[in-house]
Design a protein around this motif. Structure first.
Motif, PDB file in Angstrom:
ATOM      1  N   PHE A 112     -43.393  59.276   0.252  1.00 43.04           N
ATOM      2  CA  PHE A 112     -42.031  59.769   0.186  1.00 43.04           C
ATOM      3  C   PHE A 112     -41.294  59.309   1.433  1.00 43.04           C
ATOM      4  O   PHE A 112     -41.871  59.148   2.497  1.00 43.04           O
ATOM      5  N   ASP A 113     -40.007  59.084   1.271  1.00 48.38           N
ATOM      6  CA  ASP A 113     -39.182  58.624   2.374  1.00 48.38           C
ATOM      7  C   ASP A 113     -38.290  59.749   2.862  1.00 48.38           C
ATOM      8  O   ASP A 113     -37.796  60.564   2.073  1.00 48.38           O
ATOM      9  N   VAL A 114     -38.076  59.783   4.172  1.00 41.82           N
ATOM     10  CA  VAL A 114     -37.158  60.735   4.771  1.00 41.82           C
ATOM     11  C   VAL A 114     -35.848  60.013   5.064  1.00 41.82           C
ATOM     12  O   VAL A 114     -35.836  59.016   5.778  1.00 41.82           O
ATOM     13  N   ILE A 115     -34.756  60.481   4.453  1.00 45.14           N
ATOM     14  CA  ILE A 115     -33.450  59.862   4.669  1.00 45.14           C
ATOM     15  C   ILE A 115     -32.814  60.530   5.878  1.00 45.14           C
ATOM     16  O   ILE A 115     -32.528  61.730   5.851  1.00 45.14           O
ATOM     17  N   PRO A 116     -32.624  59.793   6.975  1.00 50.85           N
ATOM     18  CA  PRO A 116     -32.085  60.415   8.188  1.00 50.85           C
ATOM     19  C   PRO A 116     -30.593  60.694   8.072  1.00 50.85           C
ATOM     20  O   PRO A 116     -29.855  59.997   7.373  1.00 50.85           O
ATOM     21  N   GLN A 117     -30.156  61.735   8.757  1.00 55.38           N
ATOM     22  CA  GLN A 117     -28.742  62.019   8.936  1.00 55.38           C
ATOM     23  C   GLN A 117     -28.449  61.889  10.422  1.00 55.38           C
ATOM     24  O   GLN A 117     -28.976  62.648  11.229  1.00 55.38           O
ATOM     25  N   ALA A 145      -5.694  62.464  19.247  1.00 54.11           N
ATOM     26  CA  ALA A 145      -5.995  62.600  20.671  1.00 54.11           C
ATOM     27  C   ALA A 145      -6.076  64.077  21.054  1.00 54.11           C
ATOM     28  O   ALA A 145      -5.330  64.916  20.535  1.00 54.11           O
ATOM     29  N   GLY A 146      -6.990  64.397  21.949  1.00 57.39           N
ATOM     30  CA  GLY A 146      -7.167  65.778  22.385  1.00 57.39           C
ATOM     31  C   GLY A 146      -8.173  66.549  21.554  1.00 57.39           C
ATOM     32  O   GLY A 146      -8.475  67.717  21.851  1.00 57.39           O
ATOM     33  N   ARG A 147      -8.680  65.934  20.488  1.00 51.34           N
ATOM     34  CA  ARG A 147      -9.672  66.606  19.635  1.00 51.34           C
ATOM     35  C   ARG A 147     -10.918  65.719  19.540  1.00 51.34           C
ATOM     36  O   ARG A 147     -10.932  64.582  20.010  1.00 51.34           O
ATOM     37  N   CYS A 148     -11.957  66.272  18.961  1.00 53.39           N
ATOM     38  CA  CYS A 148     -13.196  65.494  18.745  1.00 53.39           C
ATOM     39  C   CYS A 148     -13.865  65.994  17.477  1.00 53.39           C
ATOM     40  O   CYS A 148     -13.552  67.083  16.973  1.00 53.39           O
ATOM     41  N   ALA A 149     -14.788  65.200  16.966  1.00 53.28           N
ATOM     42  CA  ALA A 149     -15.489  65.563  15.729  1.00 53.28           C
ATOM     43  C   ALA A 149     -16.852  64.874  15.708  1.00 53.28           C
ATOM     44  O   ALA A 149     -17.167  64.031  16.564  1.00 53.28           O
ATOM     45  N   ILE A 150     -17.662  65.260  14.731  1.00 54.51           N
ATOM     46  CA  ILE A 150     -18.981  64.660  14.529  1.00 54.51           C
ATOM     47  C   ILE A 150     -18.992  63.984  13.160  1.00 54.51           C
ATOM     48  O   ILE A 150     -18.783  64.642  12.126  1.00 54.51           O
ATOM     49  N   ALA A 151     -19.216  62.679  13.152  1.00 50.36           N
ATOM     50  CA  ALA A 151     -19.352  61.937  11.896  1.00 50.36           C
ATOM     51  C   ALA A 151     -20.835  61.870  11.529  1.00 50.36           C
ATOM     52  O   ALA A 151     -21.674  61.505  12.354  1.00 50.36           O
ATOM     53  N   VAL A 152     -21.149  62.234  10.294  1.00 43.49           N
ATOM     54  CA  VAL A 152     -22.530  62.250   9.829  1.00 43.49           C
ATOM     55  C   VAL A 152     -22.790  60.982   9.019  1.00 43.49           C
ATOM     56  O   VAL A 152     -22.143  60.751   7.980  1.00 43.49           O
ATOM     57  N   PHE A 153     -23.745  60.175   9.487  1.00 44.03           N
ATOM     58  CA  PHE A 153     -24.117  58.931   8.801  1.00 44.03           C
ATOM     59  C   PHE A 153     -25.427  59.145   8.043  1.00 44.03           C
ATOM     60  O   PHE A 153     -26.377  59.712   8.582  1.00 44.03           O
ATOM     61  N   GLU A 154     -25.459  58.695   6.807  1.00 48.82           N
ATOM     62  CA  GLU A 154     -26.669  58.758   5.998  1.00 48.82           C
ATOM     63  C   GLU A 154     -27.042  57.346   5.561  1.00 48.82           C
ATOM     64  O   GLU A 154     -26.211  56.431   5.583  1.00 48.82           O
ATOM     65  N   GLN A 155     -28.312  57.206   5.144  1.00 48.43           N
ATOM     66  CA  GLN A 155     -28.777  55.897   4.704  1.00 48.43           C
ATOM     67  C   GLN A 155     -28.036  55.473   3.442  1.00 48.43           C
ATOM     68  O   GLN A 155     -27.832  56.269   2.522  1.00 48.43           O
ATOM     69  N   ASP A 156     -27.608  54.216   3.399  1.00 51.53           N
ATOM     70  CA  ASP A 156     -26.882  53.684   2.256  1.00 51.53           C
ATOM     71  C   ASP A 156     -27.912  53.272   1.207  1.00 51.53           C
ATOM     72  O   ASP A 156     -28.541  52.213   1.305  1.00 51.53           O
ATOM     73  N   VAL A 157     -28.119  54.133   0.198  1.00 52.63           N
ATOM     74  CA  VAL A 157     -29.106  53.883  -0.867  1.00 52.63           C
ATOM     75  C   VAL A 157     -28.380  53.407  -2.101  1.00 52.63           C
ATOM     76  O   VAL A 157     -27.599  54.144  -2.699  1.00 52.63           O
ATOM     77  N   GLU A 158     -28.617  52.156  -2.473  1.00 48.47           N
ATOM     78  CA  GLU A 158     -28.001  51.612  -3.675  1.00 48.47           C
ATOM     79  C   GLU A 158     -28.940  51.796  -4.851  1.00 48.47           C
ATOM     80  O   GLU A 158     -30.096  51.389  -4.801  1.00 48.47           O
ATOM     81  N   GLU A 159     -28.436  52.418  -5.911  1.00 45.62           N
ATOM     82  CA  GLU A 159     -29.265  52.670  -7.091  1.00 45.62           C
ATOM     83  C   GLU A 159     -29.512  51.372  -7.856  1.00 45.62           C
ATOM     84  O   GLU A 159     -28.630  50.541  -8.010  1.00 45.62           O
TER      85      GLU A 159
END
Length: 370
Positions: A147-152, A354-368
């Protein structure tokens, strides 16, 4: 008268002569005996010397034999001593090997016990229903039973920037190749720069698992139950001694699986509950058959991380806060969708003023695969 005296004297003289002759004969006999005794003594002395010589030679031979025996005894003793030392050294090595083998045996027994525990745990893990949705993969290269673990990956995004993801990686590369972009926004023109996004990604992870002595995992819980009420009901049930429970120290709802982790104050309670496994628990509206399994803790023993560049995502910098957030984001997305600007179809767009910040969540690009 004178004649008579003379005759007596002659007679006395004859007697004296005879006596002297007899003494001479006796002396001669004595001398002869002495000479014979002397010869015998000489013979005896000679024999004694020969015997003494023979005894001396025998004594020398005896000393030689004694010295030879002593040398042989010393050599034998030295050889035996060396052999004894070799045997003692060999015994020491064997004892060391035996201790090493005993330690290895203990390690193997401990590993076997751990594997047996893991087998028991693997048999008791919460059940999940699996179905086949028609997706297949080509080849049989030994990837079965894996089984594979898809990282975030969480990527911090600063204010005055935007993250844009294209459907085509070639479009993202075009935007990066142009580097600087002049975007017309309303009556203004802003100059922004495009940068690649480097993400830390685990390439190797070694995790050691163990069974927690104070926690249990409760599964088969019906969905759509109020979380707080569910946790209260479970704590009440597993706090009672008649249910083989004890004092509850903590409880936690796992939203991804819908299971609940319950922690007890004392050891031994969790093992008793997991050995029983199934419990009929009165919940909010009905009694449900819940499954109790061991709680598995994981500890990361080794982790290797490599930086990878996102092929379809680009970081845009230098965006001034000149208008409303939504209007500015729409203008930027429209600009990068146009092929004349080197753009293309946009899959996702995130703008942070400007003046703000955020967290972008990247996941593995799995093509069916069809």
């Amino acid at each position: 008268m004178m004649t008579s005296n003379h005759s007596e004297e002659n007679m006395l003289l004859d007697v004296r002569i005879q006596q002297i002759q007899q003494e001479i004969r006796r002396s001669q006999e004595t001398i002869s005996e002495i000479e014979q005794d002397t010869e015998k003594l000489k013979t005896a002395e000679c024999e004694a010397k020969q015997m003494a010589l023979k005894l001396s030679e025998r004594i020398k031979d005896f000393h030689k034999d004694l010295e030879s025996c002593d040398r042989e005894s010393k050599e034998t003793s030295f050889n035996l001593k060396m052999k004894l030392e070799d045997l003692e050294e060999e015994q020491c090595d064997l004892m060391s090997d035996m201790k090493g083998l005993q330690k290895e045996l203990k390690d193997v027994e401990a590993e076997e016990a751990h594997l047996q525990e893991q087998i028991k745990v693997s048999k008791a893990v919460p059940e999940r229903k699996m179905i086949f949705k028609g997706k297949i993969e080509k080849g049989t290269d030994g990837t079965a039973n894996r089984f594979d673990v898809i990282p975030q990956i969480r990527y911090p995004v600063e204010g005055g920037t935007a993250v844009i993801t294209f459907e085509d990686s070639d479009v993202a590369q075009n935007i990066l190749d142009r580097k600087e972009h002049e975007v017309e926004v309303g009556h203004c023109q802003i100059k922004i720069t495009a940068h690649p996004i480097e993400l830390p990604c685990p390439s190797y992870a070694e995790i050691q698992t163990s069974v927690c002595n104070k926690r249990i995992l409760v599964s088969n819980i019906p969905k759509d139950l109020p979380t707080d009420q569910l946790l209260d009901k479970l704590e009440i049930f597993f706090s009672k001694s008649k249910n083989d429970g004890g004092e509850v120290d903590d409880r936690e709802f796992l939203p991804d699986s819908g299971n609940v982790v319950i922690a007890f104050s004392n050891d031994g309670i969790a093992k008793t509950l997991t050995s029983k496994e199934n419990f009929s628990v009165p919940l909010i509206e009905k009694t449900c058959l819940l499954k109790v399994t061991p709680y598995i803790m994981g500890e990361i023993k080794d982790l290797k991380v490599t930086n990878i560049v996102s092929e379809k995502s680009v970081l845009l910098r230098g965006i001034p806060d000149i208008m409303e957030e939504e209007i500015l984001a729409d203008n930027l997305e429209i600009y990068f969708q146009k092929p004349s600007n080197g753009g293309g179809e946009v899959d996702a767009f995130l703008y942070i003023p400007a003046g703000r910040c955020a967290i972008a969540v990247f996941e593995q690009d799995v093509e069916e695969t069809e």
